[in-house]
Scaffold this motif. Structure first.
Motif, short mmCIF file in Angstrom:
data_model
loop_
_atom_site.label_atom_id
_atom_site.label_comp_id
_atom_site.label_asym_id
_atom_site.label_seq_id
_atom_site.Cartn_x
_atom_site.Cartn_y
_atom_site.Cartn_z
N VAL A 146 -43.42 20.26 18.57
CA VAL A 146 -43.54 19.95 17.24
C VAL A 146 -42.02 19.17 16.85
N ARG A 147 -41.05 19.68 17.10
CA ARG A 147 -39.74 18.83 17.08
C ARG A 147 -39.91 17.71 17.63
N GLN A 148 -40.24 17.69 18.87
CA GLN A 148 -40.39 16.47 19.67
C GLN A 148 -41.19 15.42 18.96
N PHE A 149 -42.50 15.93 18.58
CA PHE A 149 -43.43 15.00 18.03
C PHE A 149 -43.12 14.29 16.85
N PHE A 150 -42.12 15.04 15.77
CA PHE A 150 -41.65 14.57 14.68
C PHE A 150 -40.55 13.52 15.09
N TYR A 151 -39.74 13.64 15.95
CA TYR A 151 -38.73 12.89 16.32
C TYR A 151 -39.38 11.58 17.10
N SER A 152 -40.11 11.89 18.27
CA SER A 152 -40.57 10.70 18.84
C SER A 152 -41.47 9.67 18.20
N ALA A 153 -42.29 10.53 17.10
CA ALA A 153 -43.08 9.58 16.17
C ALA A 153 -42.16 8.43 15.43
N PHE A 154 -40.90 9.12 15.16
CA PHE A 154 -39.90 8.22 14.30
C PHE A 154 -39.23 7.23 15.49
N ALA A 155 -38.92 7.80 16.62
CA ALA A 155 -37.97 7.08 17.52
C ALA A 155 -38.86 5.96 18.15
N ASP A 156 -40.00 6.04 18.35
CA ASP A 156 -40.92 5.25 18.93
C ASP A 156 -41.04 3.83 17.99
N LEU A 157 -41.10 3.96 16.51
CA LEU A 157 -41.02 3.08 15.85
C LEU A 157 -39.72 2.31 15.79
N TYR A 158 -38.54 3.29 15.58
CA TYR A 158 -37.17 2.70 15.40
C TYR A 158 -36.87 1.78 16.50
N TRP A 159 -37.09 2.30 17.70
CA TRP A 159 -36.59 1.48 18.81
C TRP A 159 -37.22 0.03 18.99
N ARG A 160 -38.55 0.35 18.57
CA ARG A 160 -39.32 -1.09 18.54
C ARG A 160 -38.87 -2.05 17.57
N ALA A 161 -38.25 -1.58 16.47
CA ALA A 161 -37.79 -2.43 15.42
C ALA A 161 -36.34 -2.88 15.57
N GLY A 221 -56.63 24.01 20.27
CA GLY A 221 -56.86 24.74 21.58
C GLY A 221 -57.49 26.45 20.97
N THR A 222 -56.57 27.25 20.86
CA THR A 222 -57.09 28.67 20.58
C THR A 222 -56.62 29.07 19.47
N GLU A 223 -57.05 30.02 18.77
CA GLU A 223 -56.58 30.55 17.18
C GLU A 223 -55.23 30.64 17.51
N GLU A 224 -54.82 31.26 18.47
CA GLU A 224 -52.99 31.67 18.55
C GLU A 224 -52.30 30.37 18.44
N SER A 225 -52.81 29.35 19.27
CA SER A 225 -52.00 28.06 19.71
C SER A 225 -52.07 27.43 18.15
N HIS A 226 -53.32 27.30 17.48
CA HIS A 226 -53.40 26.55 16.39
C HIS A 226 -52.22 27.18 15.12
N THR A 227 -52.23 28.71 15.21
CA THR A 227 -51.47 29.13 14.11
C THR A 227 -50.18 28.88 14.59
N ARG A 228 -49.74 29.00 15.72
CA ARG A 228 -48.33 28.84 16.17
C ARG A 228 -47.83 27.44 15.75
N THR A 229 -48.97 26.30 16.17
CA THR A 229 -48.38 25.12 15.77
C THR A 229 -48.16 24.81 14.41
N GLN A 230 -49.02 25.42 13.70
CA GLN A 230 -48.93 24.98 12.26
C GLN A 230 -47.89 25.82 11.61
N ALA A 231 -47.56 26.81 12.29
CA ALA A 231 -46.16 27.54 11.64
C ALA A 231 -44.99 26.64 12.03
N ALA A 232 -44.98 25.97 13.24
CA ALA A 232 -43.76 25.12 13.60
C ALA A 232 -43.94 23.77 12.63
N ILE A 233 -44.86 23.30 12.40
CA ILE A 233 -44.89 22.07 11.49
C ILE A 233 -44.54 22.71 10.12
N ASP A 234 -44.64 23.97 9.65
CA ASP A 234 -44.21 24.22 8.25
C ASP A 234 -42.79 24.46 8.31
#
Lengths: 330, 258
Positions: free
Chosen positions: B105-120, B157-170
């Motif tokens: 999630v950390r990587q996703f938040f940063y990369s989604a920004f970095a990709d736009l940023y470096w292109r600009a 994926g699974t209930e566990e992976s969903h819960t963990r990923t949502q928790a990381a986003i939050d």
């Protein structure tokens, strides 16, 4: 990085097999033909190779840990990047080798489970700790150097997939070896503290590295069939001697002393080294080296804590396949 | 023998480059902590690969900062001889790896920004920054693809992976606002066409996040309160530990060649 002291002669299996096929197989090996996955091969050849290649793969993976120990502490950004790239290469070697082992009929999962259960071995060298930055240079110089000595002949091994994996691995390995030696050169040209660090690392790694070549020929029980099947082309002692002869001048160039006061050079140019402590070797192979427990614990932890991730990936893949089937049916 | 922290001439352009370099180094360092410990060998390679890209970006940006500064600093002095109060990375990238979901999630938040940023930034009026951007953009596009695919796999994926990923986003959401903040020095660089205004990227960043999280059956938090401080050297308690590990050799044996 490396594999050692493998293979047993599965005589019982061999006796059951078709003598004609076995003779044909041996004739192909003798003619230096490559054996490929779909070819007939003796069951013992398959077992020996599965064991050797998978142990080699496990060694690459466990071998990431001692060097990985210094990635976060590498002294410059250039060294950090190079070490990270190197450890990434090791992981890639593990992947090639598991793929080569799988061509013999066992799955990577089975092979990894055997390692995690302590049933399959990995190279003894990775049970030693990396205590200072100089250990990273020494591992590149000596451990990768020893691995290359052993792996170059494997590029001509009778089993095609293993031989081809070795060709790719050796290219990267020799690059790592040079990188390690360059770290040593830098340290040995540096401050007194850096030189002392380099000497201390050599003192700790020298004997364990010599042990990487396996037990002495007189005591090595596995060599006969491996030699006949052209899996092994040089004996343990031959390779060890070659390594010592190549390494002594490198140590001299660095101004370092090999921790073997009894070492002498023969008239024929070969360096005679002292007796290796085979008790220590046996202890390390038996699980009693300085880091055996830590290495296995780290691999098991990664495997267990990653289980939910692998399950999620499998579950998602199944869902997606189901959706695609449903869409196609519409 | 120099043991102390180095002094940096904090002109707007030097600060600007250092902030981006610190982002890349600290995130690369965090990812490198996974080496040998990932859930599968393929991810061990992928995370090391991304770490290596980011450390490469950091090296280029530090070298640029040192050149702009024109003192005797270099990439290693900037990385190894500044303390926690001199580091200027986003709070997001110094967050601990946590479980695999938190790292991705950390990587996703940063990369989604970095990709736009470096292109600009490829259009920056500074030739070196534009060139660094052109190289970094290729890498960040790959990082974003990797992270997005994992967010979808974990969320759906699974209930566990969903819960963990949502928790990381939050958990990590409050650290995303800092990516879009600018100070007066940066404002001047934006007006000069050297830097891009990150606020102009926020809409597209949010759209990427919405698309991916929707497909992953995950939700973005409603809470829009944002933690700030990294850009001014006011960090979380995590960074000091990271730096003491990263800098230990240079601090113990200062002024040597390695």
């Amino acid at each position: 990085m490396y594999t050692q002291a493998l293979n047993t002669a599965e005589t019982a299996d061999r006796d059951l097999e078709d003598a004609g096929k076995a003779a044909q197989f041996q004739a192909r090996v003798d003619a230096e033909e490559r054996i490929e996955p779909n070819d007939w091969m003796p069951a013992a050849y398959r077992k020996t190779l599965t064991r050797q290649i998978s142990q080699h793969a496990h060694s690459e993976i466990v071998g990431m840990l001692p060097e990985g120990n210094w990635i976060t502490r590498a002294p410059t950004l250039r060294r950090k990047a190079a070490l990270l790239a190197k450890v990434q290469d090791e992981c890639g070697h593990g992947l090639y080798l598991y793929a080569a082992a799988e061509t013999l009929g066992s799955s990577r999962e089975e092979l990894v489970d055997a390692m995690l259960a302590g049933k399959a071995k990995y190279s003894s060298i990775f049970n030693y700790p990396t205590l200072t930055w100089a250990d990273i240079g020494t591992i590149g110089w000596l451990v990768d150097g020893a691995a290359i000595m052993n792996q170059i002949p494997l590029c001509r091994c009778s089993y095609g997939p293993y031989a081809r994996a070795m060709i790719r691995v050796c290219k990267e390995e020799s690059f790592h070896q040079r990188q390690g030696y360059e770290i040593m050169v830098t340290l040995c040209r540096g401050s007194e503290e850096q030189k002392a660090m380099a000497q201390d690392a050599l003192n700790r790694w020298w004997w364990p590295v010599l042990m990487m070549f396996g037990p002495p020929d007189a005591k090595s029980q596995h060599s006969d069939t491996s030699t006949k099947w052209k899996i092994k082309r040089f004996s343990n002692d031959e390779l060890r001697q070659k390594f010592v002869d190549a390494t002594v001048p490198q140590a001299q160039y660095l101004g370092l002393t090999i921790p073997d006061p009894g070492m002498t050079q023969d008239a024929d140019g070969h360096w005679r080294y002292s007796e290796i402590d085979w008790t220590e070797f046996k202890q390390v192979l038996a699980g009693n080296g300085p880091c055996n427990r830590d290495r296995m614990a780290a691999r098991r932890k990664a495997h267990e804590e990653g289980a939910w991730v692998r399950e999620a990936a499998a579950s998602y893949a199944a869902k997606r396949a189901q959706r695609q089937t449903a869409q196609a049916a519409e | 023998m120099v043991v102390a922290n180095i002094q940096v001439s904090e002109t707007p352009l030097v600060l600007y480059a250092l902030r981006r370099a610190d982002d890349a180094l600290i995130l690369g360092h965090r990812l490198s902590e996974w080496c040998g410990h990932a859930p599968m060998l393929e991810e061990d390679m992928a995370l090391s690969n991304i770490a290596l890209d980011l450390i490469g970006q950091a090296r280029e940006l530090y070298t640029f900062a040192a050149k702009v500064e024109g003192r005797d600093n270099d990439e290693d002095k900037l990385a190894y001889l500044r303390d926690v109060r001199q580091y200027l990375n986003l709070l997001l990238v110094e967050q601990p790896n946590g479980d695999f979901a938190q790292t991705l999630v950390r990587q996703f938040f940063y990369s989604a920004f970095a990709d736009l940023y470096w292109r600009a930034m490829m259009n920056s009026r500074d030739g070196t920054l534009a060139a660094i951007a052109a190289k970094s953009e290729k890498e960040s596009a790959y990082h974003l693809r990797h992270a997005s695919e994992w967010i979808i796999r974990l969320g759906d994926g699974t209930e566990e992976s969903h819960t963990r990923t949502q928790a990381a986003i939050d958990h990590l959401w409050a650290f995303t606002g800092e990516m879009f903040a600018v100070d007066d020095g940066e404002r001047a660089l934006i007006h000069a066409g050297i830097a891009v205004d990150p606020a102009s990227l926020r809409g597209r960043w949010l759209a990427t996040l919405s698309d991916v999280t929707r497909e992953a059956t995950l939700a973005l938090p409603q809470n829009d309160w944002m933690q700030q401080g990294g850009r001014a050297g006011r960090h979380s308690e995590h960074l000091g530990h990271l730096l003491s590990e990263l800098q230990s050799l240079q601090r113990t044996f200062p002024g040597l060649t390695w």
